[in-house]
Design a protein around this motif. Structure first.
Motif, mmCIF file in Angstrom:
data_model
loop_
_atom_site.group_PDB
_atom_site.id
_atom_site.type_symbol
_atom_site.label_atom_id
_atom_site.label_comp_id
_atom_site.label_asym_id
_atom_site.label_seq_id
_atom_site.Cartn_x
_atom_site.Cartn_y
_atom_site.Cartn_z
ATOM 1 N N LEU A 180 2.588 2.702 -13.770
ATOM 2 C CA LEU A 180 3.504 2.963 -12.659
ATOM 3 C C LEU A 180 2.739 3.113 -11.356
ATOM 4 O O LEU A 180 3.153 2.599 -10.319
ATOM 5 N N LEU A 181 1.651 3.831 -11.415
ATOM 6 C CA LEU A 181 0.822 4.034 -10.228
ATOM 7 C C LEU A 181 0.317 2.697 -9.684
ATOM 8 O O LEU A 181 0.316 2.466 -8.480
ATOM 9 N N ILE A 182 -0.037 1.793 -10.578
ATOM 10 C CA ILE A 182 -0.607 0.507 -10.179
ATOM 11 C C ILE A 182 0.472 -0.499 -9.757
ATOM 12 O O ILE A 182 0.352 -1.144 -8.723
ATOM 13 N N HIS A 183 1.528 -0.621 -10.564
ATOM 14 C CA HIS A 183 2.503 -1.697 -10.371
ATOM 15 C C HIS A 183 3.835 -1.272 -9.760
ATOM 16 O O HIS A 183 4.542 -2.114 -9.203
ATOM 17 N N GLN A 184 4.194 0.012 -9.907
ATOM 18 C CA GLN A 184 5.484 0.475 -9.407
ATOM 19 C C GLN A 184 5.354 1.843 -8.722
ATOM 20 O O GLN A 184 6.002 2.803 -9.127
ATOM 21 N N PRO A 185 4.529 1.940 -7.704
ATOM 22 C CA PRO A 185 4.340 3.242 -7.064
ATOM 23 C C PRO A 185 5.625 3.804 -6.466
ATOM 24 O O PRO A 185 5.721 5.017 -6.261
ATOM 25 N N ASP A 186 6.630 2.966 -6.248
ATOM 26 C CA ASP A 186 7.913 3.462 -5.743
ATOM 27 C C ASP A 186 8.558 4.452 -6.718
ATOM 28 O O ASP A 186 9.360 5.291 -6.322
ATOM 29 N N LYS A 187 8.185 4.395 -8.001
ATOM 30 C CA LYS A 187 8.702 5.341 -8.998
ATOM 31 C C LYS A 187 8.154 6.749 -8.769
ATOM 32 O O LYS A 187 8.664 7.712 -9.331
ATOM 33 N N LEU A 188 7.113 6.878 -7.946
ATOM 34 C CA LEU A 188 6.507 8.180 -7.669
ATOM 35 C C LEU A 188 7.104 8.849 -6.436
ATOM 36 O O LEU A 188 6.758 9.983 -6.120
#
Length: 61
Positions: A40-48
């Protein structure tokens, strides 16, 4: 998150007593994330967004 606080994944809240954690630094703050949520941190940081302050400024790698 301060180093004096319990270390836990920012996503699943599992502690370092339950699962290996990786430390990350963002805006001079330390955070912890487990290997399961590292993508998530690498590919979907918007989830954070809403979990890590100013995560909306992160860009996918």
């Amino acid at each position: 998150m301060s180093d004096s606080m319990e270390r836990s994944c920012v996503m699943c809240q599992k502690s370092d007593k339950q699962i290996p954690l990786l430390q990350m630094s963002y805006n001079s703050q330390s955070y912890w994330i487990c290997p399961e949520h590292m993508p998530l941190l690498i590919h979907q940081p918007d989830k954070l967004v809403g979990i890590i302050p100013e995560a909306e400024n992160m860009q996918a790698g």
